[in-house]
Design a protein around this motif. Structure first.
Motif, mmCIF file in Angstrom:
data_model
loop_
_atom_site.group_PDB
_atom_site.id
_atom_site.type_symbol
_atom_site.label_atom_id
_atom_site.label_comp_id
_atom_site.label_asym_id
_atom_site.label_seq_id
_atom_site.Cartn_x
_atom_site.Cartn_y
_atom_site.Cartn_z
ATOM 1 N N LEU A 21 0.830 -1.200 0.000
ATOM 2 C CA LEU A 21 0.000 0.000 0.000
ATOM 3 C C LEU A 21 0.867 1.254 0.000
ATOM 4 O O LEU A 21 0.599 2.207 -0.747
ATOM 5 N N ALA A 22 1.916 1.265 0.831
ATOM 6 C CA ALA A 22 2.815 2.422 0.867
ATOM 7 C C ALA A 22 3.573 2.561 -0.451
ATOM 8 O O ALA A 22 3.745 3.673 -0.978
ATOM 9 N N LEU A 23 4.019 1.439 -1.010
ATOM 10 C CA LEU A 23 4.767 1.492 -2.264
ATOM 11 C C LEU A 23 3.903 1.935 -3.448
ATOM 12 O O LEU A 23 4.415 2.457 -4.436
ATOM 13 N N CYS A 24 2.593 1.746 -3.336
ATOM 14 C CA CYS A 24 1.694 2.146 -4.436
ATOM 15 C C CYS A 24 1.678 3.650 -4.668
ATOM 16 O O CYS A 24 1.162 4.116 -5.698
ATOM 17 N N ALA A 25 2.250 4.409 -3.737
ATOM 18 C CA ALA A 25 2.347 5.859 -3.934
ATOM 19 C C ALA A 25 3.187 6.214 -5.144
ATOM 20 O O ALA A 25 3.085 7.325 -5.687
ATOM 21 N N ILE A 26 4.039 5.280 -5.601
ATOM 22 C CA ILE A 26 4.893 5.594 -6.749
ATOM 23 C C ILE A 26 4.086 5.758 -8.028
ATOM 24 O O ILE A 26 4.524 6.458 -8.944
ATOM 25 N N PHE A 27 2.912 5.149 -8.113
ATOM 26 C CA PHE A 27 2.155 5.207 -9.372
ATOM 27 C C PHE A 27 1.711 6.631 -9.709
ATOM 28 O O PHE A 27 1.972 7.112 -10.819
ATOM 29 N N PRO A 28 1.033 7.371 -8.806
ATOM 30 C CA PRO A 28 0.714 8.760 -9.147
ATOM 31 C C PRO A 28 1.955 9.633 -9.289
ATOM 32 O O PRO A 28 1.964 10.577 -10.095
ATOM 33 N N LEU A 29 3.007 9.320 -8.539
ATOM 34 C CA LEU A 29 4.234 10.103 -8.657
ATOM 35 C C LEU A 29 4.863 9.914 -10.034
ATOM 36 O O LEU A 29 5.385 10.866 -10.627
ATOM 37 N N MET A 30 4.818 8.695 -10.558
ATOM 38 C CA MET A 30 5.309 8.466 -11.918
ATOM 39 C C MET A 30 4.469 9.229 -12.930
ATOM 40 O O MET A 30 4.991 9.829 -13.878
ATOM 41 N N GLY A 31 3.146 9.228 -12.746
ATOM 42 C CA GLY A 31 2.264 9.958 -13.646
ATOM 43 C C GLY A 31 2.532 11.448 -13.645
ATOM 44 O O GLY A 31 2.481 12.099 -14.696
ATOM 45 N N LEU A 32 2.846 12.011 -12.475
ATOM 46 C CA LEU A 32 3.119 13.442 -12.376
ATOM 47 C C LEU A 32 4.383 13.848 -13.113
ATOM 48 O O LEU A 32 4.541 15.015 -13.482
ATOM 49 N N GLY A 33 5.271 12.901 -13.330
ATOM 50 C CA GLY A 33 6.518 13.237 -14.011
ATOM 51 C C GLY A 33 6.489 13.072 -15.515
ATOM 52 O O GLY A 33 7.442 13.478 -16.198
ATOM 53 N N VAL A 34 5.420 12.510 -16.058
ATOM 54 C CA VAL A 34 5.395 12.185 -17.483
ATOM 55 C C VAL A 34 5.362 13.436 -18.357
ATOM 56 O O VAL A 34 6.161 13.580 -19.303
ATOM 57 N N LEU A 35 4.452 14.364 -18.087
ATOM 58 C CA LEU A 35 4.313 15.543 -18.944
ATOM 59 C C LEU A 35 5.551 16.434 -18.921
ATOM 60 O O LEU A 35 6.031 16.842 -19.991
ATOM 61 N N PRO A 36 6.079 16.781 -17.745
ATOM 62 C CA PRO A 36 7.308 17.595 -17.779
ATOM 63 C C PRO A 36 8.470 16.881 -18.466
ATOM 64 O O PRO A 36 9.264 17.518 -19.162
ATOM 65 N N MET A 37 8.550 15.562 -18.315
ATOM 66 C CA MET A 37 9.619 14.821 -18.981
ATOM 67 C C MET A 37 9.452 14.894 -20.489
ATOM 68 O O MET A 37 10.430 15.113 -21.232
ATOM 69 N N ALA A 38 8.233 14.736 -20.977
ATOM 70 C CA ALA A 38 7.978 14.803 -22.417
ATOM 71 C C ALA A 38 8.321 16.179 -22.975
ATOM 72 O O ALA A 38 8.909 16.290 -24.063
#
Length: 478
Positions: free
Chosen positions: A110-127
């Motif tokens: 459950l704690a590790l699942c926090a990475i999923f929204p964090l990964m999503g937040l980085g997609v647009l600026p990375m692109a």
């Protein structure tokens, strides 16, 4: 381009070294029970992590920056996917916890699942950073987030937080990365949902995602087969050799991939082939000799560094160091194809490679771990050959040119490998390693001067000129 590549290499090498150092340090502090619990939780996430960004980071770099319908829709879709993945993975962890008799597992997942929204937040600026050619910043951000995350993890472990220190380290890396990426290239999404403009991106992103899933699933299948046939000790040697060779190769290859992808987005079609040949030649001059030297040193020095219990990993690591650079060559072809929207070829190569690797494990593992590693290594070489053959007409390259520009760097490195390895047969100490490295370098340079003088001297003068330009630009003006 030179600044992007050199800075990315430095940042990636630091990141890899942090990863290689963290594992033994945390294992020593936490002990096998806590590390085993973390090792049980991580693969649950790793199998679905490629879905978290839907392959959009590279695909959106091809989109116009002012097309807010596409960018905003992508953001909200990524947030929904992140939530869906988090709920699904958390729910699935109860079944794994029951079968493995680890009741604490769902809390950790459950704690590790926090990475999923964090990964999503980085997609647009990375692109958007890829789109603008700002390739140094992401590499530095990855380095900084891994360094800070490692510090958080070690501090937690020394404070007695057990497996939660590893969880904190892993989540903090993604949190710091998301924060810094958005600090560098923030995009405020509009309240818009219009999936009509995402069709091409979802097609390309889906191909990238499928390639990553095929690779991850293939590795899981390989590891399971090795563990089932040869046991946990052989699995440890095989997994370690695979990871180290892969991390070291990608430390060089990822920066080349990003730069080639950016160039392929903006150049004319008739420049694609020459750019790929040039980048592949650079890879042959940097990654091939470094990996082949590592292959010569690993059977002797791996047990020296990690202890006698790792002696069985020496030759598997040598084999993968000799062959994994060819996978990076295949990835470079994929960078050009993805940039131009030709996703079917690299996706097909990735799926076929995953199946072929498992087939090699299945066929050769009964004859021992070494035989299986040789089979898997041969697949990497075939992967590179297949990628160039399948894409030669799409990109516009001649296979003869690829062979001519790659043959002597690879051959010189192979001769250097045998020279260094011969010295280490008689000298098993640090001094012998120094002699072996010097012998390797001498043979590598001498062989190319003898057999590929014109190209080698041109490459060397080009590198010197790039360094000189970089130095001149960095000098303050009065």
């Amino acid at each position: 381009m030179a600044t992007n590549i050199i800075a990315s290499w430095g940042a990636n090498l630091v990141k890899v070294m942090v990863q290689l150092v963290m594992l033994p340090v945390m294992a020593r502090v936490l002990g096998p029970a806590e590390m085993g619990l973390y090792a049980l939780a991580l693969p649950i996430l790793a199998l679905v992590m490629p879905l978290a960004d839907a392959g959009l980071a590279n695909s959106l770099a091809r989109e116009k920056p002012d097309n807010h319908r596409v960018w905003s829709t992508s953001f909200w879709m990524l947030m929904f996917i992140s939530l869906l993945l988090a709920v699904s993975v958390y729910g699935g962890s109860f079944g794994v916890a029951h079968t493995s008799n680890q009741p604490r597992l769902p809390q950790i997942v459950l704690a590790l699942c926090a990475i999923f929204p964090l990964m999503g937040l980085g997609v647009l600026p990375m692109a958007r950073m890829i789109q603008k050619g700002r390739l140094v910043a992401p590499a530095i951000i990855d380095m900084a987030s891994n360094l800070l995350g490692a510090g958080i993890g070690i501090a937690g472990a020394l404070s007695g937080y057990g497996v939660w220190s590893m969880v904190a380290q892993y989540v903090s890396v993604f949190a710091i990365r998301a924060f810094l990426l958005n600090a560098c290239e923030l995009y405020w999404p509009r309240m818009v949902l219009d999936f009509s403009g995402l069709k091409s991106h979802l097609g390309l992103g889906g191909s990238i995602t499928l390639s990553k899933i095929a690779e991850s699933a293939g590795r899981v299948a390989e590891n399971s087969q090795v563990s089932r046939i040869l046991g946990a000790s052989a699995l440890g040697a095989y997994g370690f050799a695979n990871q180290v060779a892969r991390f070291l190769s990608e430390a060089v290859g990822n920066s080349l991939w990003a730069n080639l992808y950016y160039q392929s987005l903006h150049c004319e079609h008739d420049r694609l082939g020459p750019q790929l040949i040039r980048m592949n030649r650079l890879l042959c001059h940097i990654l091939i000799p470094a990996s082949f030297l590592g292959a010569a040193l690993s059977p002797t020095f791996l047990p020296f560094v990690l202890g006698d219990k790792w002696v069985d990993a020496g030759w598997p690591l040598a084999i993968f160091c000799l062959t994994y650079p060819f996978t990076i060559m295949s990835n470079l072809v994929g960078a050009v194809l993805y940039a131009r929207g030709h996703a079917i070829i690299p996706m097909s190569v990735a799926v076929l490679t995953a199946c072929a690797r498992f087939g090699a494990i299945f066929l050769f593992l009964p004859y021992g771990l070494m035989s299986a590693c040789i089979g898997v290594g041969a697949i990497s070489i075939l992967q590179a050959i297949g990628s160039f053959l399948a894409s030669r007409e799409v990109i516009g390259i001649r296979i003869s040119e690829v062979l001519v520009t790659s043959f002597w760097p690879v051959t010189a490195a192979l001769l250097g490998f045998w020279g260094a390895f011969t010295i280490l047969l008689y000298r098993h100490d640090i001094e012998g390693g120094i002699y072996a490295a010097a012998c390797f370098g001498g043979i590598y340079v001498l062989a190319q001067i003898m057999f590929d003088r014109s190209r080698f001297l041109t490459d060397a003068s080009g590198i010197v000129e790039l360094v000189r330009r970089k130095k001149t630009k960095s000098e303050p003006t009065v």
